[in-house]
Design a protein around this motif. Structure first.
Motif, PDB file in Angstrom:
ATOM      1  N   ALA A   1      -4.525  -9.327  -8.732  1.00  0.00           N
ATOM      2  CA  ALA A   1      -4.352 -10.767  -8.934  1.00  0.00           C
ATOM      3  C   ALA A   1      -4.242 -11.422  -7.558  1.00  0.00           C
ATOM      4  N   HIS A   2      -5.044 -12.432  -7.331  1.00  0.00           N
ATOM      5  CA  HIS A   2      -5.100 -13.113  -6.041  1.00  0.00           C
ATOM      6  C   HIS A   2      -3.817 -13.883  -5.755  1.00  0.00           C
TER       7      HIS A   2
ATOM      8  N   LEU B   1      -5.527   4.079  -6.911  1.00  0.00           N
ATOM      9  CA  LEU B   1      -4.483   4.765  -6.160  1.00  0.00           C
ATOM     10  C   LEU B   1      -4.062   3.942  -4.944  1.00  0.00           C
ATOM     11  N   ILE B   2      -5.025   3.366  -4.240  1.00  0.00           N
ATOM     12  CA  ILE B   2      -4.729   2.533  -3.078  1.00  0.00           C
ATOM     13  C   ILE B   2      -3.929   1.309  -3.505  1.00  0.00           C
ATOM     14  N   LEU B   3      -4.354   0.651  -4.594  1.00  0.00           N
ATOM     15  CA  LEU B   3      -3.667  -0.549  -5.058  1.00  0.00           C
ATOM     16  C   LEU B   3      -2.238  -0.241  -5.479  1.00  0.00           C
ATOM     17  N   HIS B   4      -2.049   0.867  -6.208  1.00  0.00           N
ATOM     18  CA  HIS B   4      -0.698   1.206  -6.666  1.00  0.00           C
ATOM     19  C   HIS B   4       0.210   1.569  -5.494  1.00  0.00           C
ATOM     20  N   SER B   5      -0.343   2.138  -4.407  1.00  0.00           N
ATOM     21  CA  SER B   5       0.485   2.454  -3.251  1.00  0.00           C
ATOM     22  C   SER B   5       0.763   1.209  -2.411  1.00  0.00           C
TER      23      SER B   5
ATOM     24  N   ILE C   1       4.864  -2.649  -8.488  1.00  0.00           N
ATOM     25  CA  ILE C   1       4.586  -3.072  -9.860  1.00  0.00           C
ATOM     26  C   ILE C   1       5.823  -3.757 -10.422  1.00  0.00           C
ATOM     27  N   LEU C   2       5.702  -5.047 -10.645  1.00  0.00           N
ATOM     28  CA  LEU C   2       6.790  -5.828 -11.206  1.00  0.00           C
ATOM     29  C   LEU C   2       6.244  -6.617 -12.384  1.00  0.00           C
TER      30      LEU C   2
ATOM     31  N   THR D   1      -1.315  -9.284  -5.535  1.00  0.00           N
ATOM     32  CA  THR D   1      -0.500  -8.188  -6.027  1.00  0.00           C
ATOM     33  C   THR D   1      -1.190  -7.620  -7.265  1.00  0.00           C
ATOM     34  N   LEU D   2      -0.674  -6.550  -7.790  1.00  0.00           N
ATOM     35  CA  LEU D   2      -1.132  -6.088  -9.092  1.00  0.00           C
ATOM     36  C   LEU D   2      -0.394  -6.911 -10.127  1.00  0.00           C
TER      37      LEU D   2
END
Length: 163
Positions: free
Chosen positions: A66-67, A4-8, A12-13, A94-95
């Motif tokens: 992803a770093h 949830l933290i990562l998605h906020s 997302i691209l 980023t994700l």
């Protein structure tokens, strides 16, 4: 909770598409001041954008944190033990598809990125692997052992690229 933290935190691209577009923009900016753009580089950018992997999505099997600049220069090693204790330089994170980090970390095996123009650009495969560094195949196999959705058979070898 971490998901949830990562998605906020991250938009997302299409991770690969964003990377290729960034690379293309940097390339084009390097050709300014009357320097012509090399047509084959533009063809490569177009080809890469047309062939974005299907798994490059927020639901893809390789998606995670992803770093974006994962290489030995950004690792902090334990002073007395053979292990990494930290990873630096997260501003490009980023994700996205984590295979980008794996592929980027393999570049030293293929090319020599030293700034000295007089050195070979063959990488470890040509110049010899330093003591303590595994062979590329072992490096990838160990990575895959710790990964949930990645199989070693998904990697393309440099021999296959040279064919």
């Amino acid at each position: 909770m971490l998901s949830l933290i990562l998605h906020s935190r991250f938009k997302i691209l299409s991770f690969f598409l964003v990377q290729v577009e960034r690379w293309e923009m940097r390339y084009l900016s390097s050709t300014g001041e009357g320097k012509p753009a090399y047509p084959k580089m533009l063809d490569l950018a177009h080809l890469l954008k047309e062939h974005v992997p299907e798994e490059d999505s927020s639901a893809g099997p390789g998606t995670g944190l992803a770093h974006g600049d994962y290489r030995v220069d950004n690792l902090v090693f334990h002073r007395t033990e053979d292990r990494v204790i930290g990873i630096l330089d997260w501003e490009l994170s980023t994700l996205g598809n984590q295979m980008c980090d794996v592929a980027y970390s393999c570049l030293a095996y293929i090319i020599d990125a030293t700034p000295d123009e007089s050195t070979s650009y063959g990488g470890f495969e040509q110049t010899g692997i330093p003591r303590g560094i595994p062979q590329l195949e072992e490096y990838l196999a160990v990575y895959c052992c710790f990964s949930v959705n990645i199989k070693y058979s998904h990697f393309v070898t440099t021999d296959q690229l040279n064919e």
